[in-house]
Design a protein around this motif. Structure first.
Motif, short mmCIF file in Angstrom:
data_model
loop_
_atom_site.label_atom_id
_atom_site.label_comp_id
_atom_site.label_asym_id
_atom_site.label_seq_id
_atom_site.Cartn_x
_atom_site.Cartn_y
_atom_site.Cartn_z
N ASP A 88 8.98 11.52 1.69
CA ASP A 88 7.58 11.51 2.11
C ASP A 88 7.36 10.52 3.25
OD1 ASP A 88 7.02 13.39 0.17
OD2 ASP A 88 6.45 11.90 -1.33
N ALA A 144 0.82 -1.22 0.00
CA ALA A 144 0.00 0.00 0.00
C ALA A 144 0.85 1.26 0.00
CB ALA A 144 -0.92 0.00 1.22
N LEU A 145 2.09 1.15 0.46
CA LEU A 145 2.94 2.33 0.58
C LEU A 145 4.17 2.29 -0.31
CD1 LEU A 145 3.06 3.28 4.36
CD2 LEU A 145 1.81 4.32 2.51
N SER A 152 6.68 -4.78 -15.72
CA SER A 152 5.92 -3.88 -14.84
C SER A 152 5.21 -4.65 -13.73
CB SER A 152 4.92 -3.07 -15.66
OG SER A 152 4.04 -3.94 -16.31
N ARG A 153 5.00 -5.96 -13.92
CA ARG A 153 4.30 -6.71 -12.87
C ARG A 153 5.24 -7.31 -11.84
NH1 ARG A 153 -0.96 -7.34 -14.16
NH2 ARG A 153 -1.46 -6.82 -16.30
N GLN A 185 -1.26 4.35 15.66
CA GLN A 185 -1.17 5.52 14.79
C GLN A 185 -0.57 5.19 13.43
OE1 GLN A 185 -2.58 8.29 15.48
NE2 GLN A 185 -3.05 7.87 17.63
N LEU A 186 -0.33 3.91 13.17
CA LEU A 186 0.32 3.56 11.91
C LEU A 186 -0.68 3.51 10.77
CD1 LEU A 186 2.76 0.75 13.06
CD2 LEU A 186 3.35 3.05 12.32
N PRO A 187 -0.37 4.14 9.64
CA PRO A 187 -1.27 4.05 8.50
C PRO A 187 -1.19 2.67 7.84
CG PRO A 187 0.70 5.27 7.90
CD PRO A 187 0.82 4.95 9.35
N ARG A 188 -2.20 2.40 7.02
CA ARG A 188 -2.21 1.16 6.26
C ARG A 188 -0.90 1.05 5.46
NH1 ARG A 188 -5.34 -0.43 1.49
NH2 ARG A 188 -5.74 1.78 1.14
N ARG A 204 8.51 12.06 6.47
CA ARG A 204 7.50 12.96 6.99
C ARG A 204 6.33 12.18 7.61
NH1 ARG A 204 7.53 16.24 2.69
NH2 ARG A 204 5.78 15.10 1.85
N VAL A 248 11.55 3.63 -4.58
CA VAL A 248 10.11 3.73 -4.88
C VAL A 248 9.69 2.49 -5.67
CG1 VAL A 248 8.39 5.00 -6.21
CG2 VAL A 248 10.02 6.24 -4.80
N TYR A 271 4.79 3.11 -3.23
CA TYR A 271 5.08 4.23 -4.12
C TYR A 271 5.35 5.54 -3.38
CZ TYR A 271 3.84 1.17 -7.90
OH TYR A 271 3.82 0.13 -8.78
N VAL A 272 5.43 5.46 -2.08
CA VAL A 272 5.73 6.66 -1.31
C VAL A 272 7.25 6.83 -1.26
CG1 VAL A 272 5.59 7.69 0.99
CG2 VAL A 272 3.60 6.53 0.02
#
Lengths: 222, 626
Positions: free
Chosen positions: A21, A13-14, A198-199, A86-89, A24, A57, A16-17
């Motif tokens: 980012d 889920a993360l 790409s996969r 407090q952790l995001p998905r 932060r 990334v 691509y962060v």
């Protein structure tokens, strides 16, 4: 304890962060959790938070490392419980341990990756590609970076490559250099193997520190 | 089409590695709300017609997102305009526009709600409809297509977009959006369950909601074009002759759980609206008219919101939002208390007045003195009087003295050129004023003192006293811009592209015929027109000539005060007589005081909407005494 080492995972889920980012996002996790980080002195004080190594990334990480210095004493239990809610998905805590010794970035030597590709190749073909890459004395590559073309040799950045599984899933293991002199990118290795697609999904399984007893998960070659 | 064929997760995984900043499209941010897709009755997707980093900072959408998601029967998701590279990949892979939370196609929602923040996003609206696979024109849509609605400041002249939207929400959205959804629920119409080719439910629903105050259904109106202007009027029985905007008398408590983006948004901070509306009455300003009157949020409520929003987000910066923050009657106590409670949070006060009170205020809260922003708008006293910007050169220089003196070495200034009645000497006065300010800065910071000047080209906006004025000619604007470039060497100077401004002005005051131009420009490739590297003037020129329309007539032609204007049927609560009076006073350079500050009614007409405005209160007192 004021100094802690967090081991955390960054899931799909993360992935691509970007690194800055993510830094932060962690700062905001701590602020929401009421965890008080120590601040550096100087004109522009910044929170004392050190990441072992930036995760590229598009790549997930199973055992990423983060060093913290807090401004008030706490226990591992309190820290774990306040941070966890407090952790995001996409972020989860694997371990929290007191930290001694020098901070992380100076101690990272290698990063271990596991790349799953969908291309249907024979075992022989893949093994041959891995062997040829390891046997090469140089792997000149070019990379586009902020509109500038970068020419470099990938080979010295590859420590080892191996086939991790080939039956149900086709997974390639890599141990790439990751230190002050340079870091190998797993997607570049796949490209050199002519397996970049790409996969493809890539996970950083762990980081190998200078003192190998402190390395995170290190898979055995097949 | 079977019931569920539209709803299925859009597979973007394979294209994400090929685009820049893929985190624009992946969602999953802290405080984003993912509700159960199957079991939630009404599905709303809120759309911002520009990229994620800009849209994520939009306060209006943050308010609506939280408000709608607080209802159990509603799910509200978000979508933004995909950047050029992503659009190419999506079109190539035949993937439709999707919502970030569920990744369901936008076409499988019941309501698609665009906010319309500025005219140069219109081509993106069309592009997003096209990417979503929703018919562009309202008459082409059937019961299975989402209800396409628009809100935001551009709805005060919605005519250029009339044929693309099923309805517009005019004014404050907090109450009317809920009423709209209630009507939806009661009607039983669920686009996501419809498969037939009929549009019976859509048209009966639209007729039904056309009578809710603040809702404008453009298909129920037509426009007549003549020498006397453009007359937009009801085409069917039952549609109100004029559509009165919605007005909330006190500000709702929200948002305190805004989505926290991973990517750095343009305003990467928690935003708390401390006040809505401004009655200073600058004659070029549309916001001052459409958000009238002033509604202050009480200090205790602001403080409670600040505590919550910081705890819920972990933001390190807080913006106290309003059109003129220093005008909040308790602003001093408010910032002192916020600084006391949250010493490590950086507080920013956008939209400050040009005076030393504002500087003192900012000085009390700014830890990093990065740059102080003032908007004197005009350089000469004559022009400041004409636009009703009630400040003198002395005020401006004193404010500069205060800012430089209190440690800021950078001042950012905003000016407008091409204002009605402006001559080249007025623009020369901008340069002279900047030089005076710079010499003050040098006294405090020597050569480190810096002034950045941003000079925007004036675009006459509907519903303002300057709605009748023509945009300044390209030749005249160029002469003015060159003068500033010559005079202000060494000052960082930014200015607008006059061709962009001309399109903005044409769209701002366009009528329904402009819809054809817009669609033509979009078909020729127009999108992201607010981005200087994407705007191509020729697309618009060709679109105008293909539609047989003259862009000059829209952007540059001064309107007569008697002419019927395409947006006359949209009632902002401010009377046309007042706007005319203000236009005339502008020519004479007469000052109109701020009714909120001076307790003197300027007879704008808004008392009919706001029971708390000066005139309404006085009327009530008189009535009580009889």
């Amino acid at each position: 304890m004021l100094r802690w080492q967090l081991t955390y995972s960054r899931g799909a889920a993360l992935k691509y962060v970007g690194h800055l980012d993510l830094v932060r996002a962690w700062e905001r996790v701590f602020r929401r959790a009421g965890v008080r980080l120590a601040f550096s002195q100087g004109f522009r004080p910044h929170a004392k938070m050190v990441f072992a190594s930036a995760l590229p990334v598009g790549v997930t990480g199973s055992a990423e490392l983060l060093d913290l210095t807090l401004s008030e004493d706490t226990s591992a239990e309190t820290l774990t419980s306040t941070i966890t809610c407090q952790l995001p998905r996409g972020l989860s805590l694997v371990d929290i341990a007191p930290l001694e010794g020098p901070s992380l970035p100076s101690r990272v030597r290698y990063a271990v990756y596991r790349a799953r590709v969908e291309q249907r190749l024979t075992l022989e073909d893949t093994s041959a590609r891995l062997a040829a890459t390891l046997a090469a004395t140089a792997l000149p590559r070019t990379r586009l970076r902020e509109k500038k073309t970068l020419h470099y040799d990938l080979r010295p950045l590859i420590d080892d490559l191996w086939l991790e599984s080939w039956d149900v899933e086709q997974v390639i293991g890599m141990r790439l250099r990751s230190d002050h002199a340079g870091a190998g990118r797993p997607d570049e290795v796949l490209a050199a193997l002519d397996l970049l697609e790409s996969r493809a999904t890539i996970d950083r399984v762990g980081l190998v520190l200078e003192d190998s007893s402190r390395s995170t998960a290190l898979p055995e070659p097949l | 089409m079977s019931v569920d064929s539209r709803a299925s997760v859009v597979g973007i995984d394979a294209i994400l590695p090929k685009v820049g900043k893929p985190a624009r499209y992946t969602g999953g941010e802290w405080n984003s709300v993912v509700k159960d897709w199957q079991s939630t009755d009404l599905r709303v997707v809120l759309a911002y017609p520009d990229i994620y980093e800009i849209g994520a900072s939009h306060l209006g959408l943050q308010i609506l997102y939280e408000l709608l998601n607080s209802r159990r029967d509603v799910l509200a998701e978000r979508t933004y305009a995909p950047w050029i590279d992503m659009e190419a990949q999506m079109r190539d892979a035949k993937l439709p526009l999707f919502a970030l939370e569920s990744r369901q196609p936008v076409a499988s929602f019941d309501v698609l709600g665009f906010t319309l923040p500025y005219e140069l996003t219109y081509s993106n609206v069309l592009n997003m409809l096209s990417l979503a696979g929703i018919p562009l024109q309202t008459f082409e849509r059937n019961d299975g297509d989402p209800l396409v609605i628009g809100g935001g400041s551009c709805t005060f002249n919605p005519e250029p977009l009339a044929e693309f939207f099923d309805l517009f929400v005019i004014g404050d959205g907090e109450e009317v959006f809920g009423e709209l959804l209630d009507a939806f629920r009661e009607s039983g119409w669920r686009p996501h369950l419809e498969t037939g080719r009929s549009n019976r439910q859509r048209s009966s629903f639209l007729k039904q909601v056309a009578n809710i105050q603040g809702i404008y259904v453009p298909a129920l109106y037509d426009a007549a074009y003549s020498e006397a202007g453009v007359l937009t009027r009801p085409a069917v029985d039952g549609a109100p002759r004029r559509v009165l905007k919605r007005f909330v008398a006190s500000l709702p408590f929200a948002p305190v759980r805004p989505v926290v983006p991973y990517l750095e948004a343009v305003h990467d901070r928690a935003a708390v609206e401390i006040m809505r509306g401004c009655t200073r009455g600058c004659r070029f300003c549309q916001a001052g008219v459409i958000y009238r009157s002033v509604r202050e949020r009480p200090v205790d409520e602001i403080l409670a919101m600040v505590d919550q929003v910081l705890a819920n987000t972990g933001y390190e910066e807080l913006g106290l939002m309003s059109l003129s923050s220093a005008d909040h009657s308790e602003i001093k106590r408010l910032v002192q208390e916020i600084v006391r409670r949250h010493p490590n949070v950086n507080v920013s006060l956008p939209s400050l007045r040009v005076d030393s009170f504002s500087v003192d205020l900012a000085s009390a809260i700014r830890r990093r003195k990065t740059g102080f922003t003032f908007a004197p708008e005009a350089g000469s006293q004559r022009m400041r009087d004409a636009i009703n910007k009630h400040i003198t050169e002395e005020d401006i220089l004193r404010a500069a003295e205060a800012a430089f003196g209190q440690g800021w070495s950078l001042i950012k200034l905003y000016f407008l050129i091409g204002l009605p009645g402006e001559v080249i000497d007025d623009v020369a006065d901008i340069a002279a004023l900047v030089k005076k300010m710079l010499s003050i800065g040098r006294r405090y910071h020597r050569h480190r003192a810096q002034i950045n000047v941003s000079v925007n080209t004036f675009c006459p906006k509907p519903q303002t006293p300057f709605q009748w004025a023509g945009q300044d000619s390209d030749d005249s604007l160029r002469e003015k811009q060159q003068l500033l470039q010559r005079e202000l060497r060494g000052v960082k100077l930014g200015w607008s592209d006059n061709r962009v401004s001309a399109i903005e002005a044409a769209l701002a005051r366009g009528d329904r015929r402009m819809g054809g131009v817009l669609e033509g420009a979009w078909r020729r490739g127009a999108r992201f027109d607010a981005w200087s590297d994407q705007f191509v003037f020729e697309r618009w020129q060709e679109a105008f000539s293909a539609a047989g329309l003259d862009s000059w007539q829209y952007s540059h032609r001064p309107r007569s005060l008697e002419e019927a204007l395409p947006w006359d049927h949209i009632d902002s609560g401010i009377s046309k007589a007042y706007l005319k009076e203000e236009y005339n006073r502008s020519v004479l350079g007469q000052f109109t005081p701020d009714c909120h500050v001076h307790d003197r009614c300027s007879a704008c007409g808004h008392f009919k909407l706001d029971p708390n405005c000066v005139k309404a209160v006085k009327r009530a007192e008189v009535a009580a005494n009889i």
